[in-house]
Design a protein around this motif. Sequence first.
Motif, PDB file in Angstrom:
ATOM      1  N   VAL A 111      -1.415  -0.548  14.593  1.00  0.00           N
ATOM      2  CA  VAL A 111      -2.059   0.753  14.816  1.00  0.00           C
ATOM      3  C   VAL A 111      -1.208   1.945  14.365  1.00  0.00           C
ATOM      4  CG1 VAL A 111      -3.403  -0.191  16.734  1.00  0.00           C
ATOM      5  CG2 VAL A 111      -1.242   0.975  17.212  1.00  0.00           C
ATOM      6  N   HIS A 112      -0.103   1.697  13.716  1.00  0.00           N
ATOM      7  CA  HIS A 112       0.764   2.780  13.244  1.00  0.00           C
ATOM      8  C   HIS A 112      -0.024   3.712  12.325  1.00  0.00           C
ATOM      9  CE1 HIS A 112       4.039   4.785  11.134  1.00  0.00           C
ATOM     10  NE2 HIS A 112       4.773   4.474  12.188  1.00  0.00           N
ATOM     11  N   PRO A 113       0.155   5.034  12.471  1.00  0.00           N
ATOM     12  CA  PRO A 113      -0.612   5.985  11.655  1.00  0.00           C
ATOM     13  C   PRO A 113      -0.494   5.784  10.147  1.00  0.00           C
ATOM     14  CG  PRO A 113       0.483   7.136  13.435  1.00  0.00           C
ATOM     15  CD  PRO A 113       0.991   5.712  13.464  1.00  0.00           C
ATOM     16  N   SER A 114       0.612   5.270   9.676  1.00  0.00           N
ATOM     17  CA  SER A 114       0.741   5.053   8.231  1.00  0.00           C
ATOM     18  C   SER A 114       0.605   3.572   7.866  1.00  0.00           C
ATOM     19  CB  SER A 114       2.080   5.602   7.731  1.00  0.00           C
ATOM     20  OG  SER A 114       3.154   4.897   8.341  1.00  0.00           O
ATOM     21  N   ALA A 115       0.023   2.780   8.774  1.00  0.00           N
ATOM     22  CA  ALA A 115      -0.157   1.350   8.508  1.00  0.00           C
ATOM     23  C   ALA A 115      -1.061   1.137   7.303  1.00  0.00           C
ATOM     24  CB  ALA A 115      -0.752   0.665   9.733  1.00  0.00           C
ATOM     25  N   THR A 116      -0.690   0.202   6.452  1.00  0.00           N
ATOM     26  CA  THR A 116      -1.504  -0.129   5.282  1.00  0.00           C
ATOM     27  C   THR A 116      -1.714  -1.635   5.170  1.00  0.00           C
ATOM     28  OG1 THR A 116       0.441  -0.158   3.865  1.00  0.00           O
ATOM     29  CG2 THR A 116      -0.806   1.910   3.962  1.00  0.00           C
ATOM     30  N   TRP A 117      -1.636  -2.340   6.293  1.00  0.00           N
ATOM     31  CA  TRP A 117      -1.781  -3.792   6.280  1.00  0.00           C
ATOM     32  C   TRP A 117      -3.177  -4.233   5.877  1.00  0.00           C
ATOM     33  CZ3 TRP A 117      -5.410  -6.086   9.303  1.00  0.00           C
ATOM     34  CH2 TRP A 117      -5.947  -5.307  10.313  1.00  0.00           C
ATOM     35  N   MET A 118      -4.173  -3.373   6.059  1.00  0.00           N
ATOM     36  CA  MET A 118      -5.565  -3.724   5.754  1.00  0.00           C
ATOM     37  C   MET A 118      -5.825  -3.589   4.263  1.00  0.00           C
ATOM     38  SD  MET A 118      -8.642  -4.469   6.835  1.00  0.00           S
ATOM     39  CE  MET A 118     -10.365  -4.067   6.687  1.00  0.00           C
ATOM     40  N   LEU A 119      -5.274  -4.537   3.488  1.00  0.00           N
ATOM     41  CA  LEU A 119      -5.443  -4.577   2.039  1.00  0.00           C
ATOM     42  C   LEU A 119      -4.978  -3.278   1.384  1.00  0.00           C
ATOM     43  CD1 LEU A 119      -8.926  -6.341   1.947  1.00  0.00           C
ATOM     44  CD2 LEU A 119      -6.653  -7.386   1.873  1.00  0.00           C
ATOM     45  N   GLY A 120      -3.939  -2.692   1.949  1.00  0.00           N
ATOM     46  CA  GLY A 120      -3.375  -1.472   1.400  1.00  0.00           C
ATOM     47  C   GLY A 120      -4.121  -0.213   1.792  1.00  0.00           C
ATOM     48  N   ALA A 121      -5.151  -0.348   2.608  1.00  0.00           N
ATOM     49  CA  ALA A 121      -5.969   0.808   2.986  1.00  0.00           C
ATOM     50  C   ALA A 121      -5.251   1.702   3.979  1.00  0.00           C
ATOM     51  CB  ALA A 121      -7.281   0.341   3.611  1.00  0.00           C
ATOM     52  N   ASN A 122      -5.568   2.965   3.888  1.00  0.00           N
ATOM     53  CA  ASN A 122      -5.169   3.921   4.901  1.00  0.00           C
ATOM     54  C   ASN A 122      -6.214   3.805   6.016  1.00  0.00           C
ATOM     55  OD1 ASN A 122      -3.959   6.119   6.188  1.00  0.00           O
ATOM     56  ND2 ASN A 122      -5.390   7.537   5.217  1.00  0.00           N
TER      57      ASN A 122
END
Length: 137
Positions: free
Chosen positions: A24-35
């Motif tokens: 849930v980090h604000p700059s997380a991009t784990w979802m296929l690089g998505a913001n």
Amino acid sequence: MTGLVATASIHIAARPERVWAELVHPSATWMLGANVETDYQPGSTITFEGQYQGRHFEDHGTVLEVDRPKTLRFTHYSPASGVPDVPENHHEVAITLAPDPKGTRVTIRQDNNDTPEAVEHSEELWRTALASLAGHD
């Protein structure tokens, strides 16, 4: 959950609280690089915007449940699916974090897949996302 269900899972050598923080980090991009943008409150909008395999995407949904650091559930719609943006074409995604002696088992279940091929495709995408969350991308 309804329809055919896609499932993907990974073990991460970190406590659930740490995995949740990455999820849930604000700059997380784990979802296929998505913001990923949301306030993680039930009823709030969740959006996923990014590039995947050279194509821009803007997916969206609604946060359904947040039980820190155990469960995140949301609806998900992708215009790339080619189907109309109506509730019956949305998936429900449940991400669960379960502690074990060596860290955390993260499992993603996505319902409402139309075909076995759609299940296979979703599972491949979720395995990629989980590998990124685990830092294996």
